[in-house]
Design a protein around this motif. Structure first.
Motif, mmCIF file in Angstrom:
data_model
loop_
_atom_site.group_PDB
_atom_site.id
_atom_site.type_symbol
_atom_site.label_atom_id
_atom_site.label_comp_id
_atom_site.label_asym_id
_atom_site.label_seq_id
_atom_site.Cartn_x
_atom_site.Cartn_y
_atom_site.Cartn_z
ATOM 1 N N ALA A 62 -8.299 -4.629 -7.267
ATOM 2 C CA ALA A 62 -7.423 -4.213 -6.229
ATOM 3 C C ALA A 62 -7.757 -4.910 -4.860
ATOM 4 N N ASP A 63 -9.187 -5.162 -4.844
ATOM 5 C CA ASP A 63 -9.881 -5.769 -3.648
ATOM 6 C C ASP A 63 -10.138 -7.288 -3.899
ATOM 7 N N ARG B 270 -2.853 2.480 3.821
ATOM 8 C CA ARG B 270 -3.152 1.837 5.273
ATOM 9 C C ARG B 270 -3.174 3.258 6.330
ATOM 10 N N TYR C 9 -5.321 2.674 -3.727
ATOM 11 C CA TYR C 9 -6.311 1.863 -3.214
ATOM 12 C C TYR C 9 -6.257 1.712 -1.530
ATOM 13 N N ASP C 10 -7.521 2.171 -0.843
ATOM 14 C CA ASP C 10 -7.741 2.210 0.625
ATOM 15 C C ASP C 10 -8.391 1.262 0.913
ATOM 16 N N ARG D 273 -0.958 0.506 -2.317
ATOM 17 C CA ARG D 273 -1.896 0.152 -1.412
ATOM 18 C C ARG D 273 -1.854 1.263 -0.103
#
Lengths: 150, 150
Positions: free
Chosen positions: B90-91, B147, B108-109, B145
């Motif tokens: 994810a990252d 934000r 995911y942040d 994702r």
DNA sequence: TTTCCATTTAGAATCATTATAAACGTTTGC
DNA sequence: GCAAACGTTTATAATGATTCTAAATGGAAA
């Protein structure tokens, strides 16, 4: 299989960058040309070597096009921030850059490194939760991971 | 199949590893304990520092639990290969290891690094294409994702 | 025991990516 | 037209996660 789209003139690429608030320099145009001429996803290192060892120079161009590694990374980051391309996180070893920013998904085969598009038209998703407070959903990534048949 | 249980004893962890064809060594048990005791996803470096600088050593224990960095990486790779845990991509900077191997998705942040589960129960997906010949679908990853709100 | 084989380890190596700081090129003000 | 100012590009160094290497360790089996 990869096809080349000849319908991107220097003019239209110029407009594309300008429309995304990116000052069109020769390096940026060169990188944008690579991304938009091919229907493919590329990692930064691939773009770097295509520009430097690749056979992608213009026929009539006297200048040998060369862009430093730092500029390739900077430019791809800039493009992504400005919404011109999209980062695809599918492989832990490298980030792919996708010139298609419209909603679509991906299929990834780690054994070959091949990343292919899945059209959003036929895919239905529902039931995903809302973003927690103070956050918004930036996007939904779907990656269908493939493996060799045993 | 294994269930997530905060009360994992050394015996049950032993059985869990054995059932996955993994010889239970003290290092592997230590890492497995960290993964299954918390309902969280961890990167290799996090597990490494939890073991070494963390507050997870027994107060009265004479043995200082310490696992080398190489072993942490080797062990997590082994666990993933054996199907005991699942890698989450994810990252771009790190791989997360998820003790939950049942189908589920993620949110995911990047701004906080927080990775949270999305239950598969409420999510419906359809219309994904089949794997190309010679390949099979290993799994479908969905990452929502997030934000920060502007 | 002694041998054998898997496991662990410290440290070096790798590789993608980012940071730094200088050089370069354009634009802007005069 | 010229020079300061500013953004861009560059080579190179630095970073950070991960993998590799080769030696040390340890437990099982003979």
């Amino acid at each position: 299989m990869e096809t080349i789209n000849p319908n991107h003139t220097v003019e239209s690429l110029n407009d594309l960058l300008t429309a995304h608030d990116i000052k069109p320099t020769s390096q940026r145009l060169e990188i944008a040309r690579l991304l938009f001429a091919h229907h493919n996803h590329f990692a930064a290192e691939e773009i770097f070597s295509m520009i430097n060892h690749g056979s992608h120079s213009q026929i009539n161009s006297a200048s040998q096009n060369s862009v430093s590694k730092a500029t390739v990374y900077n430019t791809l980051g800039l493009f992504a921030r400005k919404g011109l391309v999209r980062e695809v996180i599918a492989d832990p070893n490298k980030v792919f850059y996708d010139p298609n920013t419209r909603p679509h998904y991906h299929m990834y085969d780690p054994s070959s490194g091949e990343l292919t598009d899945i059209s959003a038209d036929t895919v239905q998703i529902s039931g995903l939760p809302a973003a927690p407070s103070g956050r918004e959903v930036e996007g939904v990534d779907i990656v269908v991971r493939l493996r060799r048949l045993e």
